[in-house]
Design an enzyme around this catalytic site. Sequence first.
Site, PDB file in Angstrom:
ATOM      1  N   GLY A 193     -26.439  17.453  17.667  1.00  0.00           N
ATOM      2  CA  GLY A 193     -26.864  16.660  18.818  1.00  0.00           C
ATOM      3  C   GLY A 193     -27.343  15.276  18.402  1.00  0.00           C
ATOM      4  N   THR A 216      -1.718   7.865   2.747  1.00  0.00           N
ATOM      5  CA  THR A 216      -2.260   8.210   4.057  1.00  0.00           C
ATOM      6  C   THR A 216      -1.666   9.535   4.529  1.00  0.00           C
ATOM      7  OG1 THR A 216      -0.492   7.126   5.286  1.00  0.00           O
ATOM      8  CG2 THR A 216      -2.379   5.753   4.628  1.00  0.00           C
ATOM      9  N   GLU A 226      -4.947   7.681  -1.623  1.00  0.00           N
ATOM     10  CA  GLU A 226      -3.885   8.349  -2.379  1.00  0.00           C
ATOM     11  C   GLU A 226      -2.735   8.829  -1.485  1.00  0.00           C
ATOM     12  OE1 GLU A 226      -5.010  10.873  -5.641  1.00  0.00           O
ATOM     13  OE2 GLU A 226      -6.897   9.792  -5.904  1.00  0.00           O
ATOM     14  N   GLY A 262       0.841  -1.195   0.000  1.00  0.00           N
ATOM     15  CA  GLY A 262       0.000   0.000   0.000  1.00  0.00           C
ATOM     16  C   GLY A 262       0.868   1.234   0.000  1.00  0.00           C
TER      17      GLY A 262
END
Length: 464
Positions: A420, A446, A444, A213
């Site tokens: 909320g 980290t 693309e 990766g």
Amino acid sequence: MWQRGPTTRRPAGGGVPPRGDAGPPIGHTPIATAAGQPLSQPEERYRLGPPLTGGGAPPRASAAAAPDREESAAMTQYGPQPVERRMPTEEARDLLTLVRDLAQREIRPTAAEEEESGRFPRETFTLLSESGLLSLPYGEEFGGGDQPYEVYLQILEELAAARLTVGLGVSVHTLACHALAHYGSKEQCAEHLPAMFTGGLLGAYCLSEPSSGSDAAALRTRAVRDGDDWVLDGTKAWITHGGIADFYTVMARTGEEGPRGITAFLVPGDAEGLSAAAPERKMGMGGSPTAQVHFDGVRIPDSRRIGEEGQGFTIALDALNSGRLGIAACAIGVAQAALDEALGYTAGREQFGRPVSDFQGVRFMLADMATQIEAGRALYLAAARLRDAGEPFARQAAMAKLFCTDAAMKVTTDAVQLLGGYGYTRDYPAERLMREAKVLQIVEGTNQIQRVVIARHLAGPESR
């Protein structure tokens, strides 16, 4: 220039979008035909043509109506507003008007429902292609829009604000076109780019693998020369548009280990031996398929090799520098949509006898959100202008991707908090925007890798 043009109406589908998603455009005036007659179709589509006449961009979709309170008159002055943009040319301003109208009419109304059901809006991408919006930063010679990155990224932001599946999809398609547009031969460009730009095709970019990766140079997908052909074997992972793309820009190993042994190829989506796994089950962006893509003896001619043998990793990194700016713009679009939702809600929601937006703690949160968005937008535009001027921009692109995606995560999380309990429900878009923002810190490169890139520019490569 850019203009709406007549066509058939998009097939109807789905029901009413949940609260917080826009309905029909406000104050729309039909565009006249060349003969001066109004279009008879109930909807118009979009194409290249003469400048638009009359009418401005439709306002940004109003945020969710707060329970038990009518929208106040003050909202017209203070609530969600269209982003003020400085476009460099009249053509770019016409383009912005076109895209805002397209987003309001074609993208935003069905975004929540289609993300919930996991439906990919292929007809929207066909429309974008026919309109010339899938090729904005590329030259006119082969059908590109010939727009500077400064313009392209702002258009991308508008699309992402309407629906990230569309904005990110346009960014990925642009990334997939980069290798051929910048490194392909004249003959290759003439053969393939017109269809990739305006012919309705959709692209995917194949670099990551199950075991590589962030360490992309360790990829294992291999291409072996066999006469005038190449035979590809291997698996790519985390591929946006995997299984539905018409073409794949693929990085494969043709030589030695490391970055110098990688070559780029253009693989048709219907190639024999190419298949895709089932889409990943992601926490967000359900409408955008992400899948492993398998190459099992895929044979392609040498004419589909892009650039020189061994040049693939250089091509891949060059594309990613530009692609990271696209991710930054998409992140700011998501953040802007979240801020608009929070502004509308807090202005309409009343507690202790006054609007929630009157409380200083809330106002400070809104101010911080808006400041993060403006800073991120300025950062990605500054990097884009460097790119447009032909100057180095890799460091600034990494900074923009890092800052803008972190900002989007913070802004969307704060939007959920400001709504909320309602922010935690799927009746409002805030929680979807928060889930979508998370992936932008990962794709693309980290944000940890972005810090590595920035630090190398500042302090040089790491010693080993």
